[in-house]
Write a protein that holds these residues in place. Structure first.
Motif, PDB file in Angstrom:
ATOM      1  N   SER A 233       0.925  -1.261   0.067  1.00 12.26           N
ATOM      2  CA  SER A 233      -0.016  -0.028   0.206  1.00 12.26           C
ATOM      3  C   SER A 233       0.830   1.163  -0.178  1.00 12.26           C
ATOM      4  O   SER A 233       2.041   1.283   0.443  1.00 12.26           O
ATOM      5  CB  SER A 233      -0.853   0.041   1.311  1.00 12.26           C
ATOM      6  N   THR A 234       0.357   2.377  -0.627  1.00 10.23           N
ATOM      7  CA  THR A 234       0.928   3.789  -0.710  1.00 10.23           C
ATOM      8  C   THR A 234       1.419   4.009   0.953  1.00 10.23           C
ATOM      9  O   THR A 234       2.458   4.395   1.215  1.00 10.23           O
ATOM     10  CB  THR A 234       0.078   4.831  -1.245  1.00 10.23           C
TER      11      THR A 234
ATOM     12  N   HIS B 117       1.220   6.518  -6.811  1.00  3.26           N
ATOM     13  CA  HIS B 117       1.774   6.108  -5.674  1.00  3.26           C
ATOM     14  C   HIS B 117       3.287   6.385  -5.477  1.00  3.26           C
ATOM     15  O   HIS B 117       3.508   6.859  -4.313  1.00  3.26           O
ATOM     16  CB  HIS B 117       1.969   4.376  -6.230  1.00  3.26           C
ATOM     17  N   TYR B 118       3.949   6.742  -6.379  1.00  2.00           N
ATOM     18  CA  TYR B 118       5.551   7.273  -6.327  1.00  2.00           C
ATOM     19  C   TYR B 118       5.440   8.460  -6.014  1.00  2.00           C
ATOM     20  O   TYR B 118       6.476   8.944  -5.301  1.00  2.00           O
ATOM     21  CB  TYR B 118       6.378   6.799  -7.517  1.00  2.00           C
TER      22      TYR B 118
END
Length: 290
Positions: free
Chosen positions: A110-111, A149-150
């Protein structure tokens, strides 16, 4: 040294003020060099053997590596608890000389878990984090999802972030267009690509060069061709033979035939391990001691 000033960065339809890298100097962390991905030693009960870990790091620190990758695939991080992952990084940092970089794997599914783990790795002494692609819901992980996400992780991280694509373990490849987009983020400094597609790596290098983006070769068997197309560093299971007198602080991609020949001589001073890093220090090392 590549220098990036704070600027407005557009992601997912919104403008975000991009902070300078940690340390406040605005300088991008130089990853040039060799970073072996170390293993995690266990005792007979399946517990992390921290004493053996410290002994191993003492030995590795005597080899002219640029730094170590801790909690990469070789570190079997998927089998460790969150507490064990952080404690391993803390123990390595205590033993590793300050001039050697510690790149810690902080990726989670998960983020929010990745954001938390990244902060913990930084607090434990990591100079940078390497974030593997989430892969459980791979059918929904398109370029937009990866960028989101990143970006969230990099915005929150107190240390530079290295993207990590390893399709052999995740069955998921980080798309080139997502990498190019993320290369503009001031706190995402590079990519470790652990695949054998030299053409893909060359394309990534070409399309991100103006951003000062650094690509790390993650496949030992393709070290020379990956280096020849512009990768900056090596983060894979290769071990130098110290007696060869090779300079392991390779600076930048080769630009001429003589440079390529130099790389070939460097490459001949390395040997690949048979799936593990247990034979790194010398031919006389016993696997059970590592």
């Amino acid at each position: 040294m590549f220098v990036r000033k704070p600027f407005l960065w557009k992601c997912l339809g919104r403008w975000v003020f991009a902070r300078s890298l940690s340390g406040g100097s605005g300088s991008r962390l130089d990853l040039t060099g060799i970073y072996p991905p170390i293993t995690t030693p266990f005792n007979q009960r399946g517990e992390v053997n921290y004493q053996q870990l410290e002994e191993n790091v003492h030995k590795w620190s005597k080899i002219p590596f640029r730094g170590l990758v801790v909690q990469g695939s070789n570190g079997e991080f998927v089998y460790l608890s969150s507490e064990e992952r952080v404690e391993i990084v803390r123990k390595v940092r205590q033993v590793l000389p300050r001039e050697m970089l510690l790149v810690a794997g902080s990726g989670c599914e998960s983020t929010e878990a990745t954001v938390t783990m990244t902060q913990s790795m930084a607090d434990a002494g990591a100079n940078a984090v390497m974030v593997i692609t989430p892969y459980f819901y791979r059918g929904r992980m398109n370029s937009s999802a990866f960028v989101h996400h990143y970006t969230r992780v990099a915005d929150s991280s107190p240390v530079p972030v290295v993207l990590y694509s390893v399709p052999g373990n995740t069955a998921l490849e980080l798309p080139v267009d997502a990498i190019v987009t993320l290369s503009h983020h001031p706190n995402i400094i590079g990519l470790k690509d652990s695949w054998t597609d030299v053409t893909r790596v060359a394309l990534i290098v070409h399309r991100t060069r103006k951003q000062g983006f650094q690509v790390l070769a993650g496949s030992a068997g393709y070290l020379l061709p990956l280096y020849s197309v512009g990768t900056h560093s090596v983060a894979t299971g290769v071990a130098p033979r110290v007696e060869s007198g090779v300079d392991f602080s390779c600076c930048g991609p080769p630009t001429s035939r003589s440079d390529v020949l130099c790389v070939q001589r460097r490459s001949s001073a390395h040997h690949c391990c048979d799936g593990w890093f247990s034979q790194l220090l010398s031919p006389s090392c016993q696997p059970e001691q590592i």
